[in-house]
Design a protein around this motif. Structure first.
Motif, PDB file in Angstrom:
ATOM      1  N   ARG A 168      -6.259  10.272   3.730  1.00 24.67           N
ATOM      2  CA  ARG A 168      -6.383   9.722   2.376  1.00 24.67           C
ATOM      3  C   ARG A 168      -5.677   8.358   2.301  1.00 24.67           C
ATOM      4  O   ARG A 168      -6.219   7.391   1.753  1.00 24.67           O
ATOM      5  N   GLY A 177      -7.578   5.741   4.067  1.00 22.32           N
ATOM      6  CA  GLY A 177      -8.718   5.367   3.215  1.00 22.32           C
ATOM      7  C   GLY A 177      -8.271   4.395   2.121  1.00 22.32           C
ATOM      8  O   GLY A 177      -8.951   3.395   1.846  1.00 22.32           O
ATOM      9  N   ASN A 178      -7.126   4.677   1.510  1.00 23.24           N
ATOM     10  CA  ASN A 178      -6.618   3.777   0.460  1.00 23.24           C
ATOM     11  C   ASN A 178      -6.318   2.394   1.024  1.00 23.24           C
ATOM     12  O   ASN A 178      -6.563   1.374   0.375  1.00 23.24           O
ATOM     13  N   THR A 202       0.846  -1.189   0.000  1.00 20.02           N
ATOM     14  CA  THR A 202       0.000   0.000   0.000  1.00 20.02           C
ATOM     15  C   THR A 202       0.888   1.248   0.000  1.00 20.02           C
ATOM     16  O   THR A 202       2.117   1.148  -0.054  1.00 20.02           O
ATOM     17  N   GLU A 235      -7.769   0.984   3.595  1.00 21.09           N
ATOM     18  CA  GLU A 235      -9.023   0.258   3.843  1.00 21.09           C
ATOM     19  C   GLU A 235      -9.645  -0.210   2.523  1.00 21.09           C
ATOM     20  O   GLU A 235     -10.180  -1.323   2.447  1.00 21.09           O
ATOM     21  N   GLU A 236      -9.528   0.609   1.511  1.00 17.02           N
ATOM     22  CA  GLU A 236     -10.038   0.190   0.183  1.00 17.02           C
ATOM     23  C   GLU A 236      -9.350  -1.089  -0.285  1.00 17.02           C
ATOM     24  O   GLU A 236      -9.991  -2.008  -0.795  1.00 17.02           O
ATOM     25  N   LEU A 237      -8.044  -1.129  -0.119  1.00 16.26           N
ATOM     26  CA  LEU A 237      -7.281  -2.326  -0.516  1.00 16.26           C
ATOM     27  C   LEU A 237      -7.772  -3.544   0.269  1.00 16.26           C
ATOM     28  O   LEU A 237      -7.992  -4.623  -0.296  1.00 16.26           O
ATOM     29  N   HIS A 254     -10.721  -4.980  11.120  1.00 18.72           N
ATOM     30  CA  HIS A 254     -10.708  -6.130  10.215  1.00 18.72           C
ATOM     31  C   HIS A 254      -9.886  -7.306  10.767  1.00 18.72           C
ATOM     32  O   HIS A 254      -9.545  -8.220  10.018  1.00 18.72           O
ATOM     33  N   ILE A 261      -8.397   0.731  11.672  1.00 23.47           N
ATOM     34  CA  ILE A 261      -8.798  -0.046  10.478  1.00 23.47           C
ATOM     35  C   ILE A 261      -8.300  -1.487  10.616  1.00 23.47           C
ATOM     36  O   ILE A 261      -9.025  -2.446  10.335  1.00 23.47           O
ATOM     37  N   LEU A 289     -10.681  -3.991   1.673  1.00 21.25           N
ATOM     38  CA  LEU A 289     -12.042  -4.375   1.269  1.00 21.25           C
ATOM     39  C   LEU A 289     -12.040  -5.037  -0.110  1.00 21.25           C
ATOM     40  O   LEU A 289     -12.765  -5.995  -0.369  1.00 21.25           O
ATOM     41  N   ARG A 290     -11.176  -4.509  -0.985  1.00 26.16           N
ATOM     42  CA  ARG A 290     -11.085  -5.079  -2.341  1.00 26.16           C
ATOM     43  C   ARG A 290     -10.600  -6.529  -2.274  1.00 26.16           C
ATOM     44  O   ARG A 290     -11.125  -7.418  -2.942  1.00 26.16           O
ATOM     45  N   GLU A 291      -9.595  -6.762  -1.467  1.00 25.00           N
ATOM     46  CA  GLU A 291      -9.024  -8.116  -1.361  1.00 25.00           C
ATOM     47  C   GLU A 291      -9.930  -9.030  -0.533  1.00 25.00           C
ATOM     48  O   GLU A 291      -9.863 -10.249  -0.656  1.00 25.00           O
TER      49      GLU A 291
END
Ligand SMILES: Cc1ncc(COP(=O)(O)O)c(C=O)c1O
Length: 460
Positions: A201, A204-205, A180, A207-209, A250, A246, A211-213
């Motif tokens: 930011r 956020g990136n 990341t 967490e996006e990673l 998770h 975060i 959630l994507r994975e």
């Protein structure tokens, strides 16, 4: 550097250098170091250098701490080897485990020893996998680290590392390793973006990673409190405050790699204290023994340890360890190192002297070659740029950082250049203000030589 002395000739004939341009060392010759004294080392022709990087960020007590030599000698006579497999243990290793856990941040409960920072990180990865198998989560195995991270060079540690030179042509990273953003305010923050907004930011990136994975596929997140070999990158304010919830949300283990930051470097005993980290696993090495003998440790929280106990009971063994895990001689040296840190109040020393280094580094911020000057405690860096306004870097092939390092060496100061022409400072923690001034004089002369060189070659 020499090509002609007997040691240089032997070196070139028989030695394969790690982390080196193997062609250049053949043409330029090695710098053969023969002895050390305080913050200085000497080459075979008697030239003295102030080592501004404490060797490889590790010789915290300089190069002549007699008490460490004596501790090794005493231990060699008393018990030169024993192991810690199958319930045995050298007595001195129990003292070291206790001493480490006593100074570690709250919650750390057990220390598992190895020989290097890479092994400590490999161990942490294996623990994360083992724990998730034990908890019935066989899919939760991916590991996230950051671009520009440096976590070592073994196959797994180099997969964590986020620097191209550690991976290119080595077929790394292996599967299940993700990277990341690097929290790098100078290059990563958008124009006008505050540190907090930048940190938000990046969180956020991340967490996006995740959630994507799929959060149920991510086992652990690795971070150095201050990134070292990636360029001495100090995270923006609130970065870790935003990342940690975060990870907790998770159920992702947080591994703090304290291999450089541990034992005073950032002005607290651990970088985790400087940045208010609450890791599940912490890896330490380097200054654990002041660099005098190879030793590292992975410290685990009580909740992790409890899972290991239950799973090893189920399987019949906790099947991980090295011949030299808990080796008594490095353990004795590390124990003496920790005693010295306490007696001399090494953290207090860094708190007193660190600001002098930081001020000195920042005093070069206006120089036309320097885009950024940064650091904390007794670690810092300057970033050389071709154009200050646009932050444009030099062509890596121009070797501007490497040129500066060679000139600094000529002027009696050893520094290190990292990808992106970033010049690092990480002197022994025993350095005095006068010695910092001397180190910075060597740097300043090298900077002027470099400025003259880039003007002459018309590349700045
Ligand atoms: C932060 C960090 N982690 C891990 C390592 C790897 O340690 P070693 O070289 O002892 O394997 C290093 C080495 O520089 C490091 O800086």
């Amino acid at each position: 550097m020499s090509l002609t002395t007997p040691a240089a000739r032997r070196d070139l004939a028989y030695h394969l250098h790690p982390s080196t341009n193997l062609r250049s060392v053949q043409t330029e010759g090695p710098l053969v170091i023969t002895r050390g004294e305080g913050v200085y080392v000497y080459d075979e022709e008697g030239r003295r250098y102030l080592d501004g990087l404490a060797g490889l960020w590790c010789a915290s007590l300089g190069f002549s701490e007699r008490r460490l030599a004596d501790a090794a000698h005493r231990q060699m006579i008393e018990l030169p080897f024993y192991h810690s497999f199958a319930g045995k243990v050298p007595a001195v290793s129990t003292l070291l485990a206790e001493a480490l856990i006593r100074i570690a941040p709250d919650g750390m409960s057990r220390a598992l020893f190895a020989n290097s920072g890479s092994e400590a990180n490999d161990t942490a990865i294996k623990l994360a996998w083992y724990v998730n198998n034990a908890l019935g989560r066989p899919q939760k195995k991916k590991i996230i680290s950051r671009h520009r991270a440096y976590h070592g060079m073994t196959i797994a540690a180099a997969s964590l590392t986020g620097l191209a030179f550690a991976q290119t042509d080595f077929d790394l990273p292996i599967a299940r390793f993700l990277h990341t953003d690097c929290p790098y305010p100078y290059r990563g923050a958008l124009p006008g973006e505050s540190e907090e907004a930048y940190a938000a930011r990046l969180a956020g990136n991340l967490e996006e990673l995740i959630l994507r994975e799929g959060p149920d596929t991510i086992a652990a997140f690795f971070a150095e409190p201050v990134m070292g070999a990636g360029g001495v990158i100090v995270p923006p304010a609130t970065y870790f405050d935003r990342v940690q919830p975060i990870l907790a949300k998770h159920e992702i283990l947080f591994v703090a790699d304290e291999v450089i930051c541990g034992f005073g470097r950032t002005g607290n005993m651990f970088g985790s204290q400087t940045f208010n980290l609450r890791p599940d696993i912490m890896t330490v090495a380097k200054a654990l023994s002041a660099g005098y003998l190879p030793i590292s440790a992975s410290l685990v929280k009580g909740s992790v340890y409890d899972v290991l106990v239950a799973q090893s009971d189920k399987l019949g063994i906790f099947g991980h360890g090295y011949t030299y895990s808990s080796h008594p001689v490095p353990a004795a040296v590390a124990l003496e190192t920790l005693k010295i840190y306490e007696e001399r109040d090494i953290v207090g020393m860094v708190k007193r002297v660190g600001p002098h280094l930081q001020k000195a580094i920042r005093s070069y911020a206006d120089h036309p070659l320097i885009g950024d000057a940064r650091g904390i405690g007794l670690i810092g860096a300057v970033e050389l740029v071709r154009d200050k306004a646009t932050k444009q870097s030099f062509d890596p092939k121009a070797g501007v950082g490497a040129f500066l390092i060679r000139r600094a060496q000529h002027h009696g100061t050893i520094l290190r250049s990292m990808p992106g022409d970033i010049v690092a400072f990480s002197p022994p923690l025993i350095i005095t203000e006068a010695e910092i001034d001397e180190m910075m004089r060597g740097f300043a002369q090298a900077l002027e030589d470099t400025w003259a060189m880039v003007k002459e070659r018309g590349i700045a």
